[in-house]
Design a protein around this motif. Structure first.
Motif, short mmCIF file in Angstrom:
data_model
loop_
_atom_site.label_atom_id
_atom_site.label_comp_id
_atom_site.label_asym_id
_atom_site.label_seq_id
_atom_site.Cartn_x
_atom_site.Cartn_y
_atom_site.Cartn_z
N ARG A 155 -22.64 19.46 -7.58
CA ARG A 155 -23.22 18.11 -7.78
C ARG A 155 -23.60 17.87 -9.23
O ARG A 155 -23.47 16.75 -9.74
CB ARG A 155 -24.43 17.92 -6.86
N ASP A 156 -24.06 18.92 -9.90
CA ASP A 156 -24.43 18.76 -11.32
C ASP A 156 -23.20 18.42 -12.15
O ASP A 156 -23.27 17.55 -13.03
CB ASP A 156 -25.09 20.05 -11.83
N ALA A 174 -22.20 14.90 -11.47
CA ALA A 174 -23.13 13.97 -12.14
C ALA A 174 -22.79 13.84 -13.62
O ALA A 174 -22.90 12.74 -14.21
CB ALA A 174 -24.57 14.44 -11.95
N GLN A 175 -22.38 14.94 -14.26
CA GLN A 175 -21.98 14.87 -15.67
C GLN A 175 -20.73 14.02 -15.84
O GLN A 175 -20.62 13.24 -16.80
CB GLN A 175 -21.73 16.29 -16.18
N GLN A 212 -19.84 11.56 -13.82
CA GLN A 212 -20.27 10.18 -13.61
C GLN A 212 -20.91 9.61 -14.87
O GLN A 212 -20.63 8.46 -15.25
CB GLN A 212 -21.26 10.12 -12.45
N ALA A 213 -21.77 10.38 -15.51
CA ALA A 213 -22.47 9.89 -16.71
C ALA A 213 -21.47 9.57 -17.83
O ALA A 213 -21.60 8.55 -18.52
CB ALA A 213 -23.49 10.92 -17.17
N ARG A 232 -27.13 9.73 -18.70
CA ARG A 232 -27.25 10.12 -17.30
C ARG A 232 -27.16 8.89 -16.41
O ARG A 232 -27.36 7.76 -16.87
CB ARG A 232 -28.55 10.87 -17.04
N VAL A 233 -26.85 9.12 -15.15
CA VAL A 233 -26.66 8.02 -14.19
C VAL A 233 -27.92 7.18 -14.07
O VAL A 233 -27.86 5.95 -13.91
CB VAL A 233 -26.24 8.59 -12.82
N GLU A 234 -29.08 7.81 -14.16
CA GLU A 234 -30.34 7.09 -13.99
C GLU A 234 -30.55 6.01 -15.03
O GLU A 234 -31.36 5.08 -14.83
CB GLU A 234 -31.52 8.08 -14.02
N ALA A 283 -17.60 10.16 -5.35
CA ALA A 283 -18.53 10.20 -6.49
C ALA A 283 -17.82 10.16 -7.84
O ALA A 283 -18.42 9.74 -8.84
CB ALA A 283 -19.41 11.44 -6.39
N ILE A 303 -20.70 5.22 -8.19
CA ILE A 303 -22.11 5.61 -8.21
C ILE A 303 -22.83 4.77 -7.16
O ILE A 303 -22.76 3.54 -7.18
CB ILE A 303 -22.74 5.37 -9.60
N GLU A 340 -26.45 3.81 -5.42
CA GLU A 340 -27.91 3.83 -5.45
C GLU A 340 -28.40 3.22 -4.14
O GLU A 340 -27.80 2.28 -3.62
CB GLU A 340 -28.45 3.00 -6.62
#
Length: 457
Positions: free
Chosen positions: A40-41, A44-45, A47-48, A81-83, A286, A290, A292
């Motif tokens: 997942r990490d 996530a990278q 995705q970012a 980052r996605v956030e 993914a 993304i 939310e």
């Protein structure tokens, strides 16, 4: 073990078809089949990085986002980052309607126009480029292969798109024949039509079914009532999408057709979002999407809490969908799937049901048979169809420019042609379509019991 013809289609004919359409589908699918096993990490990278590239492209080429970023002081270069997405406002259907041209990238090529009624019945016009189509097709192809079937295996599709004998549709018919896929229109489900569907499925002996769960279960129950077996055809899997899959529908399809059901979640506007794996989890695509989950105040919720699904599709640079509100509700899972894929999991997806309607002579039709009559009328800004009885149907219409008596007659004649002459079609103009008590919108509501359907609880 795939047949020689299936391997020919999957390895040569379909890739050539996609290449002629300027789609890099094969390469994308291969990357997806590798990345699905990432942590997942690592996902996530990815995705970012892709998010930053999408936002940088939007700033350079999309007027709507160029103005939005300037007005809010948002810097795509600072996204790590996605956030960081949470610093941007949501994109809803009203924003798309008001800024359709400004959402087009100035370097976009080959944009295709789409029109969907959405859950409220209000037509939404948007555009999709080759990149988005390529990635969605690749994601669907990957999910198909999870179940041991492939493009080129015989397939029956039960869908609501009308069949028209245009040149384009004749080309599509040739393509479908080569790919061994066959469409059964889900608009009309009279007893005679259902008999034909059952006979065709038995004759075709497909390895996979694809369609609305309501339609597939209805066909299966009809076969069961006729005493016709459907579990001896070698069907490997039934892919369900476009509606909420209810437990009674899954049970009926699995029992009658003798195969597992693979649920899918997505839409033409939001894209291919999630698909069920054989271990039972709904995996988010993914690498391209993304997701939310937000509450009523727009705050992002942690896994385990129900909220609205908000989607950012990373392959929509030509017409960006960034923080797009779907109106659907789900829970993001906290645990990894037993299958070993690192793709996140959606749980408890809700709100994608489309009713059947019943014609005066007892013919059962998918609700889309009525929706298509209204949704492409430019004089209609919004609508809701309420079937009160076999003899009476009401249509609430939010009028747009050009709405007149002629538009009313077109609606009445169109619905009467489906529901039966003599059915009273009452068209009522309203200023807005109110939501249901649940807060969700429904564009078709039938108060007529569908033969063989379970009672509502």
């Amino acid at each position: 073990m795939s047949s020689l013809y299936t391997r020919l289609v999957s390895g040569l004919i379909f890739p050539l078809h996609e290449r002629l359409k300027h789609h890099d589908t094969v390469a994308v699918r291969r990357r997806l089949e590798d990345s699905q096993w990432w942590s997942r990490d690592r996902l996530a990278q990815l995705q970012a990085r892709r998010l930053r590239e999408l936002l940088q492209h939007a700033r350079a080429h999309v007027p709507y986002y160029r103005d939005l970023f300037a007005r809010t002081g948002f810097d795509p270069d600072a996204v790590t980052r996605v956030e960081d997405l949470q610093r941007l406002p949501f994109l809803g259907k009203p924003e798309i309607r008001a800024n359709t041209e400004a959402l087009k990238a100035d370097d976009a090529q080959g944009l295709a126009r789409f029109n969907t009624g959405g859950s409220s019945g209000e037509p939404l016009i948007f555009f999709i480029g080759n990149g988005r189509v390529t990635h969605d097709v690749a994601a669907k192809w990957r999910a198909t292969r999870w179940w041991g079937v492939d493009i080129g295996d015989p397939e029956i599709v039960v869908w609501g798109s009308p069949i028209e004998l245009t040149a384009q549709d004749r080309v599509r018919a040739i393509r479908d024949k080569l790919l061994r896929t066959e469409l059964l229109p889900a608009f009309e489900m009279s007893g005679a039509r259902l008999d034909g569907f059952v006979a065709r499925i038995r004759e075709r002996r497909p390895k996979m079914l694809f369609g609305y769960p309501s339609a597939l279960s209805h066909i299966g129950l009809h076969a069961e009532q006729r005493g016709i077996r459907m579990d001896d055809l070698g069907i490997e899997v039934a892919f369900c999408t476009s509606e909420r899959l209810y437990d009674h529908q899954r049970e009926a399809i699995e029992r009658i057709f003798g195969c597992p059901v693979a649920n899918g979640y997505g839409s033409r506007d939001a894209g291919f979002i999630a698909h069920q794996c054989p271990s039972g989890s709904m995996h988010v695509t993914a690498e391209d999407v993304i997701v939310e989950i937000v509450d009523g105040e727009g705050r992002v919720l942690p896994p385990g809490q129900a909220g609205e699904i908000v989607v950012t599709h990373l392959a929509t640079g030509d017409f960006p969908f960034i923080r797009y509100r779907t109106g659907d509700v789900a829970v993001m899972g906290a645990k990894s799937c037993a299958c070993g894929r690192g793709l996140p999991v959606l749980e408890e997806i809700q709100g994608r049901a489309t009713d059947f309607v019943v014609a005066r002579d007892g013919t059962v039709m998918h609700g889309l048979a009525l929706i298509y009559i209204l949704r492409d009328l430019p004089q209609v800004a919004g609508f809701k169809i309420i079937q009160e009885s076999l003899d009476r149907t009401r249509v609430q219409v939010v009028p747009a420019a050009g709405f007149d008596a002629g538009t009313t007659q077109r609606i009445q004649h169109g619905l009467a042609a489906r529901l039966g002459e003599g059915v009273g079609i009452e068209v009522e103009t309203v200023s807005a379509i109110p939501p249901e008590k649940s807060g969700k919108h429904r564009y078709v509501v039938s108060r007529v019991a569908v033969p063989g359907a379970p009672c509502a609880t």
